[in-house]
Design an enzyme around this catalytic site. Sequence first.
Site, PDB file in Angstrom:
ATOM      1  N   CYS A  12     -67.488  66.099 -45.495  1.00 50.87           N
ATOM      2  CA  CYS A  12     -68.930  65.310 -45.155  1.00 50.87           C
ATOM      3  C   CYS A  12     -68.647  63.953 -44.974  1.00 50.87           C
ATOM      4  O   CYS A  12     -69.000  62.797 -46.155  1.00 50.87           O
ATOM      5  CB  CYS A  12     -69.748  65.557 -46.712  1.00 50.87           C
ATOM      6  SG  CYS A  12     -70.211  67.293 -46.760  1.00 50.87           S
ATOM      7  N   GLU A  62     -33.532  57.561 -36.894  1.00 54.90           N
ATOM      8  CA  GLU A  62     -34.401  58.208 -37.713  1.00 54.90           C
ATOM      9  C   GLU A  62     -35.666  58.864 -36.920  1.00 54.90           C
ATOM     10  O   GLU A  62     -36.695  58.489 -37.273  1.00 54.90           O
ATOM     11  CB  GLU A  62     -34.945  57.438 -39.085  1.00 54.90           C
ATOM     12  CG  GLU A  62     -33.787  57.069 -40.107  1.00 54.90           C
ATOM     13  CD  GLU A  62     -34.085  55.809 -40.913  1.00 54.90           C
ATOM     14  OE1 GLU A  62     -35.223  55.385 -40.509  1.00 54.90           O
ATOM     15  OE2 GLU A  62     -33.388  55.424 -41.829  1.00 54.90           O
ATOM     16  N   PRO A  63     -35.342  59.499 -35.928  1.00 60.90           N
ATOM     17  CA  PRO A  63     -36.503  60.340 -35.119  1.00 60.90           C
ATOM     18  C   PRO A  63     -37.559  60.973 -35.940  1.00 60.90           C
ATOM     19  O   PRO A  63     -37.112  61.855 -36.573  1.00 60.90           O
ATOM     20  CB  PRO A  63     -35.800  60.720 -33.932  1.00 60.90           C
ATOM     21  CG  PRO A  63     -34.422  61.332 -34.545  1.00 60.90           C
ATOM     22  CD  PRO A  63     -34.121  60.118 -35.516  1.00 60.90           C
ATOM     23  N   GLY A  64     -38.624  61.074 -35.919  1.00 58.43           N
ATOM     24  CA  GLY A  64     -39.759  61.931 -36.229  1.00 58.43           C
ATOM     25  C   GLY A  64     -40.455  62.609 -35.381  1.00 58.43           C
ATOM     26  O   GLY A  64     -40.266  63.756 -34.763  1.00 58.43           O
ATOM     27  N   ARG A 104     -55.058  62.053 -38.281  1.00 54.22           N
ATOM     28  CA  ARG A 104     -54.892  60.905 -37.466  1.00 54.22           C
ATOM     29  C   ARG A 104     -55.961  60.399 -36.619  1.00 54.22           C
ATOM     30  O   ARG A 104     -55.963  59.226 -36.491  1.00 54.22           O
ATOM     31  CB  ARG A 104     -53.573  61.475 -36.609  1.00 54.22           C
ATOM     32  CG  ARG A 104     -52.453  61.933 -37.264  1.00 54.22           C
ATOM     33  CD  ARG A 104     -51.209  62.128 -36.391  1.00 54.22           C
ATOM     34  NE  ARG A 104     -50.794  60.687 -35.888  1.00 54.22           N
ATOM     35  CZ  ARG A 104     -50.811  60.124 -34.659  1.00 54.22           C
ATOM     36  NH1 ARG A 104     -51.624  61.044 -33.696  1.00 54.22           N
ATOM     37  NH2 ARG A 104     -50.639  59.142 -34.169  1.00 54.22           N
TER      38      ARG A 104
END
Length: 423
Positions: free
Chosen positions: A343, A273-275, A312
Amino acid sequence: LDHFLYRDGHAFCEDVPLATLAEKVGTPAYVYTRATLRRHCREFRRAFAAHPTLPCFAVKANSNLAVLKDILAEGFGADLVSLGELERALAAGARPAELVFSGVGKRPDEIARALRVGLLSFNVESPAELELIATLAGEAGVVAPVALRLNPDIDAKTNEKIATGLYTTKFGLPEGDLPALATRIAQDKRLSLVGLACHIGSQILDIAPLAKAASRLAEQAQTLKTAGHRLSFVNMGGGLGIRYRDEKPPALDDYARALIGAVAPTGLRLLLEPGRVVAGNAGILLARVILVKRTPVRTFIILDAAMNDLIRPSLYDAWHAIEPESTKGTGAEAVCDFVGPVCETGDYLGKERRVKIPAAGDLFMIRGCGAYGASMASQYNTRPRAPEVLVDGDRWQIVRPRETLDDLLGPERAALAEGPLTS
Ligand code: LLP
């Protein structure tokens, strides 16, 4: 190596100047290269060519339909974690027999829809979930294919927010539970045990925990086979890390060798299941400088992209390279923080970067944004989500338009217009 490069001091995506895209599409904008996406898919498949393998792209990494379509066309299936992702995969042309459904909290409506579609498997993460799937399969009059997800209690040595292989996390089933659950499944005509699954985390840079998890999974599969269960695959999940800065992720070939080495003796098909490894370095976030602001102790480059576009850095302290569209800037070099207009002090895209101080209007590309970039974007501060652009050679297409303020406000305006609350 990817397809974002400089020519005559200006940044290109394949053969398209980023300055042209910024002008035509506006900023901030996500830009993906089809050539890199394809190359990553092909290299991944080639690395696993020695063993029957189905890579199922983790849709959460990049859920754009055009991107999914390209990846599916490379012979990938898809790994889903919601009804929305299931509908996306189907809309992009996925073959149901190449879809796996992961996640600790699948809702009844999500399971029911997936049963109707007919997936390759549900990765089951708890006894309660197994019972729910059995009930819904019974109601639908179908047999639910299930894979038990093992939690091997292995430390993947990655950011704790994305480590999933330890008992302290909500994921998977402890080894000791597998035999009884397998027996439970074998005795139920509504269920069919088709495999075992495992996923110990993301952005993993050390091959040892991945190899260890694969051996444990293979061992469990062998035990179940010996006990008479007819499994057809083991699913080793995703998690292979990529280079954002100076990380040294395992080479694809070494990763493949370790996993195939563990799984081959079982004679079972390998699912993955590579992303990130497929999409991460195939995309950038293109942003423009609004202004430069100096405080007594810092120089801030304020971009029109922010934490709502790319979370991220704020969420995982992730480091993304930030590079100017033009290398011809004449500003003095200084150590600057790249921030957005949101903000919060946590709204930053890169801290303490030595760059030539830009002018308002200058463009920067934030690298490594093809995975978990647009798919994690929000509208915080009522900022419409950025568009996504797919480049192929000297051609490009807006594969998701920029949201408008009407997209954001329309439904709420309509609610206001509806009048007072009712019971
Ligand atoms: N399979 C399962 C069951 C997963 O939970 C994940 C990712 C994958 C596959 C794909 O993992 P990959 O090959 O991309 O490492 N938002 C975080 C990453 C979260 C990963 C969640 N699960 C980030 O931006 O780093």
